[in-house]
Design an enzyme around this catalytic site. Structure first.
Site, short mmCIF file in Angstrom:
data_model
loop_
_atom_site.label_atom_id
_atom_site.label_comp_id
_atom_site.label_asym_id
_atom_site.label_seq_id
_atom_site.Cartn_x
_atom_site.Cartn_y
_atom_site.Cartn_z
N GLY A 71 0.81 -1.21 0.00
CA GLY A 71 0.00 0.00 0.00
C GLY A 71 0.84 1.27 0.00
O GLY A 71 0.53 2.23 -0.72
N ASN A 151 -8.39 4.24 8.06
CA ASN A 151 -7.89 3.08 8.78
C ASN A 151 -8.10 3.18 10.29
O ASN A 151 -8.14 2.17 10.98
CB ASN A 151 -6.41 2.86 8.47
CG ASN A 151 -5.60 4.13 8.55
OD1 ASN A 151 -5.86 5.09 7.81
ND2 ASN A 151 -4.64 4.17 9.44
N GLN A 179 -7.97 -0.13 2.94
CA GLN A 179 -8.85 -0.64 4.00
C GLN A 179 -10.16 -1.22 3.45
O GLN A 179 -10.86 -1.93 4.18
CB GLN A 179 -9.17 0.46 5.01
CG GLN A 179 -8.02 0.79 5.95
CD GLN A 179 -7.71 -0.33 6.93
OE1 GLN A 179 -8.58 -1.09 7.34
NE2 GLN A 179 -6.45 -0.43 7.32
N SER A 199 -3.45 -3.26 -0.93
CA SER A 199 -2.37 -3.95 -0.23
C SER A 199 -2.80 -5.36 0.15
O SER A 199 -3.85 -5.56 0.75
CB SER A 199 -1.98 -3.17 1.03
OG SER A 199 -1.06 -3.92 1.79
N HIS A 201 -1.74 -7.65 2.39
CA HIS A 201 -1.82 -8.18 3.76
C HIS A 201 -3.00 -7.63 4.56
O HIS A 201 -3.22 -8.03 5.70
CB HIS A 201 -0.51 -7.94 4.52
CG HIS A 201 -0.25 -6.53 4.95
ND1 HIS A 201 -0.48 -6.10 6.23
CD2 HIS A 201 0.22 -5.45 4.28
CE1 HIS A 201 -0.14 -4.82 6.33
NE2 HIS A 201 0.29 -4.41 5.15
N THR A 237 12.46 -7.47 -10.44
CA THR A 237 11.95 -8.82 -10.66
C THR A 237 10.69 -9.02 -9.82
O THR A 237 10.68 -8.69 -8.63
CB THR A 237 13.02 -9.86 -10.29
OG1 THR A 237 14.17 -9.60 -11.10
CG2 THR A 237 12.54 -11.28 -10.50
N CYS A 325 1.01 2.92 13.41
CA CYS A 325 2.18 3.74 13.10
C CYS A 325 2.38 4.81 14.17
O CYS A 325 3.48 5.26 14.40
CB CYS A 325 2.02 4.41 11.76
SG CYS A 325 1.29 3.36 10.53
C1 LIG Z 1 -1.97 -0.36 5.86
C2 LIG Z 1 -2.29 0.84 5.08
C3 LIG Z 1 -1.39 1.37 4.13
C4 LIG Z 1 0.01 0.82 3.97
O1 LIG Z 1 0.00 -0.43 3.34
P1 LIG Z 1 1.33 -1.35 3.42
O2 LIG Z 1 1.03 -2.47 2.49
O3 LIG Z 1 1.47 -1.77 4.84
O4 LIG Z 1 2.46 -0.49 2.95
C5 LIG Z 1 -1.78 2.46 3.40
N1 LIG Z 1 -2.99 3.00 3.54
C6 LIG Z 1 -3.90 2.53 4.42
C7 LIG Z 1 -5.23 3.16 4.52
C8 LIG Z 1 -3.58 1.44 5.22
O5 LIG Z 1 -4.47 0.98 6.09
#
Ligand SMILES: *Cc1c(COP(=O)(O)O)cnc(C)c1O
Length: 386
Positions: A71, A151, A179, A199, A201, A237, A325
């Site tokens: 993300g 988030n 999100q 993203s 994860h 890559t 964070c």
């Molecule tokens: C978690 C998050 C990100 C960052 O994503 P990563 O894959 O951890 O770098 C960016 N924006 C929002 C709204 C998020 O919740």
């Protein structure tokens, strides 16, 4: 002690089926997708298959998807890439005060490099004020970037309407959908967006992989220069196992999304009601209805969110204060200050974010022990004078 994990907005466990799909691509089909022998073609084909799955999921063409490292990179690529590509056209960017740091700090960086940025205010529920957006637009405006859902407080933004305004003025529009994607419907045409960040994860895929949707014809300069991968829009890559894993996570999310959202909304609303009913001087942050199905963000007056988290941790409960964070800093969250909370309420906020494995029993247990924790902390707090 089994952990009660209520921090799914920070990250999710990789789905076992996702992991299973990924494993052969570490040691069996490990060919570099850019090479020409048949082992490499396997890698190439599975990447293109994942690209198609992701594109279909958001109503895009496969060519409009660029895989990234997550993300944060997608947000950086979208914002810096458009700013760079359109710098002859103008130097003004519009965003909101409640963006994720991946957007906010990218904008701050651009401010030090000749761009000006307007940070739109939000209302008490955390929704961006559309009339302020109209007022902020100038002939210099080249990019609007507003997140799909926040988030920390879960507030879902009027992205479709913002996109209409952007389009009317011929301004490129990006949304951070990290999100929302995999949790509620995300369609790039319904949302009127030109760029959209995803993203892996955050929806039971692996960490370190994501995607940026780039509408055909959108002017954007690459962030990472080097090889010809991703149609020369992102060198390096490819993260083959990660991309395949994310593709599998998309497939799973599409089949479970509707029922999961319904289930989580019911759990969420009952949990919110119980906490507000049983603990005095407590408020819900974010919009009561227009919010992510899994988001509960509550402020407890007169105590520190960090102390609540430590006490919950001793009971095996994992939650967060607003944003993972900012947990290490002493400043209250920028999001909570933007919705107008006093420092007394902003400092005492806890975010519980539900997931696929969250049960009613788990939430009942949290709701049972939380009043005692809050009472104990308030009795020791010089800030709580009731
Ligand atoms: C978690 C998050 C990100 C960052 O994503 P990563 O894959 O951890 O770098 C960016 N924006 C929002 C709204 C998020 O919740």
């Amino acid at each position: 002690m089994k952990t009660i994990y209520l921090d799914h907005a920070a990250t999710t466990a990789t789905d076992p089926k996702v992991l299973e799909t990924m494993l052969p691509y570490f040691h069996e089909h490990y060919g570099n997708p850019s090479s020409i022998y048949s082992m490499s073609r396997v890698s190439k084909n599975v990447i293109e298959n994942a690209r198609e799955i992701l594109a279909n999921a958001i109503g895009a063409a496969p060519r409009e998807i660029v895989f990234t490292s997550g993300g944060s990179e997608s947000d950086n690529f979208a914002i810096k890439g458009v700013a760079q590509a359109l710098r002859d056209k103008g130097n003004h960017i519009i965003t909101s005060q409640i963006e994720h740091h991946a957007v906010l700090y990218t904008c701050k960086f651009l401010e030090k490099n000749g761009f000006t940025v307007t940070y739109l205010p939000v209302d008490h529920d955390g929704i961006v004020k559309l009339n302020e957006l109209e007022k902020a637009i100038t002939p210099q405006t080249i990019l609007i970037t507003v997140m799909h859902a926040n988030n920390e407080i879960g507030a879902i933004q009027p992205i479709r309407q913002i996109g209409e305004i952007a389009r009317k003025h011929g301004i490129t529009f990006h949304t951070d959908a990290v999100q929302t994607f995999g949790h509620i419907p995300v369609n790039v045409d319904d949302l009127n967006v030109d760029l959209l960040s995803i993203s892996g994860h955050k929806f039971y895929g692996p960490k370190g992989v994501g995607a940026l949707y780039i509408r055909r014809g959108t002017k954007i300069t690459p962030l990472i220069h080097g090889g010809d991968q991703e149609h020369r829009r992102r060198a390096s890559t490819e993260n083959v196992p990660g991309i395949i894993g994310m593709g599998k996570a998309v497939e799973i999310a599409l089949t479970t999304m509707d029922s999961e959202a319904k289930r989580q909304i019911a759990l969420r609303d009952e949990f919110i009601k119980t906490l507000l009913d049983t603990i005095p001087d407590t408020i819900l942050n974010g919009h009561p209805v227009n919010r992510l199905p899994n988001n509960v963000n509550i402020s407890f007056e007169g105590i520190e969110g960090e102390s609540i988290l430590l006490n919950l941790d001793m009971e095996g409960i994992a939650a967060s204060t607003g944003s993972a964070c900012s947990s290490s800093s002493l400043e209250p969250s920028h999001v909570l200050l933007s919705i107008g909370l006093t420092h007394e309420f902003a400092h005492g906020s806890v975010r519980f974010s539900l997931g696929r494995n969250t049960t009613k029993e788990e939430l009942d247990y949290v709701a049972e022990i939380l009043p005692g924790i809050i009472k104990k902390l308030r009795a020791m707090s010089p800030l709580y004078k009731k």
